[in-house]
Design an enzyme around this catalytic site. Structure first.
Site, PDB file in Angstrom:
ATOM      1  N   CYS A 270       0.626  -1.254   0.037  1.00 26.11           N
ATOM      2  CA  CYS A 270       0.131   0.069  -0.139  1.00 26.11           C
ATOM      3  C   CYS A 270       1.036   1.228  -0.142  1.00 26.11           C
ATOM      4  CB  CYS A 270      -1.097  -0.275   1.257  1.00 26.11           C
ATOM      5  SG  CYS A 270      -2.709   1.229   1.176  1.00 26.11           S
ATOM      6  N   HIS A 271       0.566   1.781   1.465  1.00 24.38           N
ATOM      7  CA  HIS A 271       1.301   3.540   0.752  1.00 24.38           C
ATOM      8  C   HIS A 271       2.881   2.861   1.548  1.00 24.38           C
ATOM      9  CE1 HIS A 271      -2.349   5.329   0.748  1.00 24.38           C
ATOM     10  NE2 HIS A 271      -1.142   6.459   0.709  1.00 24.38           N
TER      11      HIS A 271
END
Length: 185
Positions: A111-112
């Site tokens: 994800c991030h």
């Protein structure tokens, strides 16, 4: 050899801060632990409890990232959410990820999570994926971004979202298994 000598089980460091994506910690953590691997949560301050952004999970920071050495670990798991953004300015967390990447130990970021790779100088020249909003940051850092559920570039494993957790965790477990097999050979 990079993998733990004891029974092929890996010691995995998890840089973590407040507002992590709950499932991106709990799903891999539970599956890795079930496979016999040990995980150590590191962050800014030892003893701090950090909470997931959805309020479904929390974790105790066992040590500050600055107080641990990459040599003590065989692999690294970087959950997403806002946690990686919080850790981008933490010198200890950045240095830990840099050292893990330099040692070519498996690093799995979802994800991030790849935001932390940017500040560690570990994105340039790599093919990876992330949450779509991180794409431009990664490309500006010299990475080749692709839209796939999981991307393996050497020892670097990346995925996009919680929807990709099955593929992400399988790829990470496979990398750990390959390392154990190489160690046993």
């Amino acid at each position: 050899m990079w993998l733990a000598a004891f029974a092929g089980m890996a010691r995995i460091v998890v840089p973590l801060a407040e507002d992590f994506e709950d499932a991106e910690l709990t799903v891999p953590r539970d599956r890795l632990a079930a496979a016999g691997h040990t995980l150590t949560i590191v962050g800014r301050d030892a003893g701090e409890t950090v909470r997931g952004k959805r309020g479904r999970a929390s974790a105790l920071v066992e040590a500050s990232a600055a107080s641990v050495a990459a040599d003590a670990f065989d692999a690294c798991l970087i959950p997403g959410g806002y946690s990686p953004d919080h850790l981008r300015t933490d010198r200890g967390a950045v240095a830990l990820v840099q050292a893990m990447m330099r040692a070519r130990k498996p690093v799995a970021a979802i994800c991030h999570g790849p935001q932390l790779l940017i500040d560690a100088g570990a994105a340039a020249g790599r093919t990876l994926t992330s949450y779509p909003s991180v794409r431009a940051d990664l490309e500006n850092a010299g990475a080749h971004w692709v839209d796939r559920e999981v991307v393996v570039d050497g020892a670097l494993i990346t995925s996009r979202t919680p929807d990709d957790l099955d593929a992400f965790t399988r790829a990470f477990l496979a990398a750990l298994s390959e390392g154990a097999a190489a160690h046993d050979a």
